[in-house]
Design a protein around this motif. Structure first.
Motif, PDB file in Angstrom:
ATOM      1  N   LEU A  88      56.578  67.736  35.943  1.00  0.00           N
ATOM      2  CA  LEU A  88      57.370  66.731  35.241  1.00  0.00           C
ATOM      3  C   LEU A  88      58.482  67.385  34.430  1.00  0.00           C
ATOM      4  O   LEU A  88      59.635  66.914  34.442  1.00  0.00           O
ATOM      5  N   ARG A  89      58.169  68.480  33.740  1.00  0.00           N
ATOM      6  CA  ARG A  89      59.213  69.193  32.983  1.00  0.00           C
ATOM      7  C   ARG A  89      60.299  69.716  33.917  1.00  0.00           C
ATOM      8  O   ARG A  89      61.483  69.684  33.591  1.00  0.00           O
ATOM      9  N   ASP A  90      59.879  70.209  35.097  1.00  0.00           N
ATOM     10  CA  ASP A  90      60.861  70.717  36.059  1.00  0.00           C
ATOM     11  C   ASP A  90      61.780  69.593  36.533  1.00  0.00           C
ATOM     12  O   ASP A  90      63.003  69.780  36.638  1.00  0.00           O
ATOM     13  N   LYS A  91      61.236  68.431  36.807  1.00  0.00           N
ATOM     14  CA  LYS A  91      62.045  67.289  37.250  1.00  0.00           C
ATOM     15  C   LYS A  91      63.054  66.881  36.171  1.00  0.00           C
ATOM     16  O   LYS A  91      64.162  66.436  36.484  1.00  0.00           O
ATOM     17  N   LEU A  92      62.668  67.031  34.909  1.00  0.00           N
ATOM     18  CA  LEU A  92      63.541  66.648  33.797  1.00  0.00           C
ATOM     19  C   LEU A  92      64.491  67.766  33.396  1.00  0.00           C
ATOM     20  O   LEU A  92      65.358  67.558  32.533  1.00  0.00           O
TER      21      LEU A  92
END
Length: 631
Positions: free
Chosen positions: A341-345
């Motif tokens: 999720l952090r990577d997507k953001l």
């Protein structure tokens, strides 16, 4: 110049340190990240400054800049300041009349404008700004056939500077060395929520002092990546972006377009990030909306591990340690959900994530803490830059942090927050009365209401003048309630209403058209326009759930007892909001008086007619029946 006193002097010092081998800036152009070394950045500023000298720019002259986050914006600003001039930022979505006011009020003699759109605005008001000698643009698309000598390209200005540099090779250094920390660096115009915007005069020592205050508790490295997204006309970008860049060597990255920020954020994955509260809230809404549309496996993983993430975050920031069992569960959550999720953001490397502007909802802070992002509140103002912030792991979700070293803060007997530091501004341009009211013995009177807790943390309530008292004698903060409501993925804007002549609280709500539209399509709920969707009974029921959720967290007198879903969005062009998207409450309460009276009366619906201003200048009328939902 052993110890730099101005931002351009710091630029020269840092460029000499890193030269042509280290990247200073990146800008994505046509899908490719273009890199600029420190030597190249310094050379650009040098030639632009010399070019400005050929146009007669003198010490103390004002130059306006209107454009997006680009290297050219920062180069223009540093070139102006290297000449001893004052840079005056203007927001890109300003209409011609707003630009005219700032250009005239600031006594500007030149304007830097990004592109054809901004040049056309200036051409529209040319007859009303006779003091402007030239308009200098840096993006020539659409301007190839313009033959007006009033317009000048960035390259033409730099070419004039290069020619002057050959004739007088010491001219730039001599002018640069004359700079002092007491020189005015920028004018930042306030939002104008209660009248015409005021020009806050900010010296180089104020910008440098603000950067030093920030760095004392959150050090920036020369290897850190930073994404410049906040409007460069805003004080926060000037301090935490430009000032820290030239002082520490931090690398600044510029998005290709405002619309590509999310994509560019993921590509850069910056170490330091500063977003407005509204943008952080938008990220949360986006995650919630996309999770609803993803596969059932991802939905199950999200719903399983997010509560665990919240629990681990609570352990860490309430007790200072996480029990071993919860550490293991947090590790599983990291593998299953949080890292991806952090990577997507675009937040996989972020060390310092700040929120500034309006107060950030505690729910938003908890969300990002749960997925492993150390988001912190930063509370400040145009006039004093930094008041308080969360330092390290001393984060209390309901507060805006503590005064950092170098900042003195106290609460007056009236409940007003006042601050003193080396970053406090020099006063308002051509407004001695407002200056005298705001500054007293070096203390800046913020106009904000709040109180200090025993642990030193500041609780921000609202603008002092915006605290409302009901007919019952109970006081409440409309901004706090608005912030909690906007955590909903389905609510974009809110204006909470109350007052001495009213016995309870009501709200005028804007739906988030994209997210509510997606929700409606999944349920095969047909609609045509924003007006049609906003007045659907099913949409009222959807929003009602969020209002009731927020009401449960509020004391009974502050709970929303009635609301309407507005048939149109709040719009800065129509005067509902300022350019920084703050509510103009007095204007809006007058404009939507019919709706407000209906919420306090016995009507279940009201027929409304509103004028809409389109971007091409035309106006139209929207008529519809707006329902009133009573709780």
């Amino acid at each position: 110049m052993d110890t730099p006193q101005t931002l351009p002097q710091y630029l020269k010092h840092t460029a000499q340190k890193y030269g042509a081998t280290r990247v200073a800036m990146r800008k994505k152009q046509l899908g490719i990240w273009r890199e600029y070394s420190w030597t190249e950045s310094y050379t650009r500023v040098r030639h632009l400054a010399l070019g400005l000298m050929t146009l007669g720019l003198a010490h103390g002259d004002k130059v306006c800049i209107i454009g997006d986050n680009d290297p050219e914006y920062f180069w223009a600003q540093l070139a102006i300041q290297a000449c001893g001039g004052v840079a005056v930022g203007i927001f890109t979505d300003s209409v011609p009349s707003e630009i005219q006011y700032i250009v005239q009020h600031s006594d500007a003699v030149l304007v830097f404008a990004k592109d054809q759109e901004q040049c056309d605005k200036l051409l529209d008001i040319r007859a009303n700004v006779p003091a402007i000698r030239r308009v200098i643009y840096w993006e020539d698309k659409g301007l190839w056939n313009y033959r007006d000598e009033w317009l000048m390209s960035f390259e033409a200005l730099a070419a004039a500077g290069r020619a002057l540099d050959q004739r007088e090779p010491n001219r730039f250094e001599e002018r640069l060395a004359q700079g002092s920390g007491d020189d005015l660096a920028i004018f930042c115009y306030t939002s104008g929520t209660t009248g015409l915007p005021k020009g806050a005069m900010i010296a180089h020592k104020n910008l440098i002092g603000g950067a030093e205050i920030s760095s004392s508790v959150d050090r920036r490295l020369d290897t850190d990546e930073y994404l410049s997204f906040l409007p460069p006309a805003w004080i926060t970008e000037n301090v935490l972006g430009l000032a820290i860049h030239v002082m520490t060597g931090m690398i600044i990255n510029f998005p290709e377009e405002p619309e590509t920020v999310q994509e560019n954020l993921r590509e850069i994955s910056p170490h330091a990030l500063l977003f407005s509260a509204r943008l952080w809230e938008s990220l949360v809404s986006m995650v919630q909306a996309r999770i609803a549309d993803t596969s059932w496996v991802n939905r199950v993983l999200y719903k399983t591990f997010m509560p665990l993430g919240y629990r681990v975050a609570d352990f860490r920031f309430e007790q200072g340690r996480v029990p071993i069992v919860w550490r293991f569960l947090g590790w599983l959550g990291e593998l299953a959900v949080f890292a991806a999720l952090r990577d997507k953001l675009g937040l996989s490397r972020v060390k310092s994530a700040y929120s500034s502007g309006a107060a950030l909802s505690p729910d938003v802070i908890r969300f990002f803490r749960a997925i492993g992002v150390n988001i912190r509140n930063l509370f400040g103002s145009t006039e004093a830059i930094i008041h308080t912030l969360h330092i390290g792991d001393d984060v209390k979700f309901e507060t805006v942090g503590v005064p950092p070293p170098g900042v003195q803060l106290r609460i007056t007997s009236e409940g007003e927050i006042v601050v003193k530091s080396k970053s406090v501004f020099q006063g308002y341009y051509k407004n001695p009365e407002a200056t005298a009211k705001a500054l007293e013995d070096g203390w800046f009177h913020t106009g904000d209401a709040g109180y200090l807790r025993e642990d030193g943390h500041l609780i921000y309530l609202d603008r002092l003048k915006d605290l409302l008292e009901l007919a019952t004698g109970d006081k409440f903060s409309p901004q706090y309630i608005e912030g909690r409501l906007k955590f909903s993925q389905y609510i974009k804007d809110v204006m909470v209403v109350g007052g001495r002549e009213r016995a309870f609280v009501t709200a005028v709500i804007n739906i988030d058209f994209a997210n509510v539209g997606r929700w409606a399509e999944k349920r095969r709920l047909a609609y045509t326009t924003f007006v049609d969707l906003s007045q659907k009974p099913e949409v009222y029921d959807l929003i009602k759930q969020d209002v009731l959720r927020v009401n449960e967290t509020l004391p009974p007198p502050a709970r929303v007892k009635s609301f309407v879903l507005l048939h149109k969005e709040f719009d800065p062009d129509e005067g509902d909001l300022t350019r920084t998207r703050k509510l103009r409450r007095n204007i809006m309460e007058d404009r939507y008086r019919e709706l407000i009276e209906a919420m306090y009366g016995r009507k279940d619906e009201v027929r409304v007619s509103a004028q809409v201003k389109y971007r091409d200048g035309r106006t139209g009328t929207v008529e519809t029946t707006v329902r009133v939902c009573k709780l």
